[in-house]
Scaffold this active site. Sequence first.
Site, PDB file in Angstrom:
ATOM      1  N   ASP A 190      36.566  73.540  21.082  1.00 15.65           N
ATOM      2  CA  ASP A 190      37.777  73.040  21.734  1.00 15.65           C
ATOM      3  C   ASP A 190      38.809  74.164  21.746  1.00 15.65           C
ATOM      4  OD1 ASP A 190      39.997  71.653  22.649  1.00 15.65           O
ATOM      5  OD2 ASP A 190      39.546  69.848  21.493  1.00 15.65           O
ATOM      6  N   GLU A 222      36.072  68.207  27.715  1.00 16.40           N
ATOM      7  CA  GLU A 222      37.502  68.103  28.038  1.00 16.40           C
ATOM      8  C   GLU A 222      37.929  69.104  29.096  1.00 16.40           C
ATOM      9  OE1 GLU A 222      40.142  69.169  24.778  1.00 16.40           O
ATOM     10  OE2 GLU A 222      41.783  68.004  25.647  1.00 16.40           O
TER      11      GLU A 222
HETATM   12 MN    MN Z   1      41.175  69.963  23.156  1.00 10.87          MN
HETATM   13 MN    MN Z   2      43.095  67.610  24.010  1.00  6.96          MN
END
Ligand code: MN
Ligand code: MN
Length: 303
Positions: free
Chosen positions: A84, A287
């Site tokens: 991420d 994402e």
């Molecule tokens: Mn993220």
């Molecule tokens: Mn996020």
Amino acid sequence: MMDTNEIESYIKAGEIAKEVKKLVKAMVEPGTKLIDIAEAVDAMIEKLGGEPAFPVNLSLNEIAAHYTPTKNDETVAEGILKIDIGVAVDGFIADTAFSVDLTSDGEHKDMIELNEKILENITEIINPGMEVREIGDVAQDTLEKWDKENGTRFAIIKSLSGHALAQNMIHAGLTISNYRNENHKKLNDMAFAIEPFVTTGVGDIYEGNPGGIYVLQSDGAVRDRDAREVLKFIKEKYKTRPFCLRWLEKENFGKLKFVLGMLVRQGIIHEYPLLIEKSKAPVSQAENTFLSYDGKIINTTKE
Ligand code: MN
Ligand code: MN
């Protein structure tokens, strides 16, 4: 209305994030040290003229989020790894994540494929003037259809959601749930992240030990001289963006671990707990960041 600098900064942050994703995809193999990935991510963001919006989250298996390695961390990539990445340009953020299956028998391939399909199907229906609840409908419909067709039982993690973004703010108020809901708010003139999480487990999380990521929480005063210096640095350099020990360790502060512990105990900085799947089942994440302006919506982080 967003001004030109804001729009351009969101777009540039997205461009940098795409390059970082390419780099990580090329380097991650079973056994790659997480610290090597983190250092490469940090260096690439800096080289391309951005700043990390938060320390790269490198969360393995049942850990859904909030792990970042420290300097001498020996943890290696195995099982399923969520990467991420956050990039900030003038504080405006690109927030994007993907998952990699590192097993020899492709154990997590289906889960990752479903997770990406959910994000893809949401992306297809994104349009100006749409309501937040439409995203939840698509996420849940996609999962239910998949399960029916394949005889599987995946679950969406309901307590993890997408969110609005703002300058130096990862979570800027609005929550974007990945399951059917009644949020009629419209996604106009804002940046936001869509991030479904899928698991083979029960689909809930609990908070575990701290995972090495911190954020400034309140404006309290400290008497200790070293603590004052660290706090001043954090406020200037990271502002309200999350940070980690390995970044501070490069700055030669006195008794750093003691100072951080003290600032956490005093509530001046917050240390994020690991988010772990309740049944300790593997978790996948996908994402992208979207920017809604001038009556249109663009995906800033999709390659
Ligand atoms: Mn993220
Ligand atoms: Mn996020």
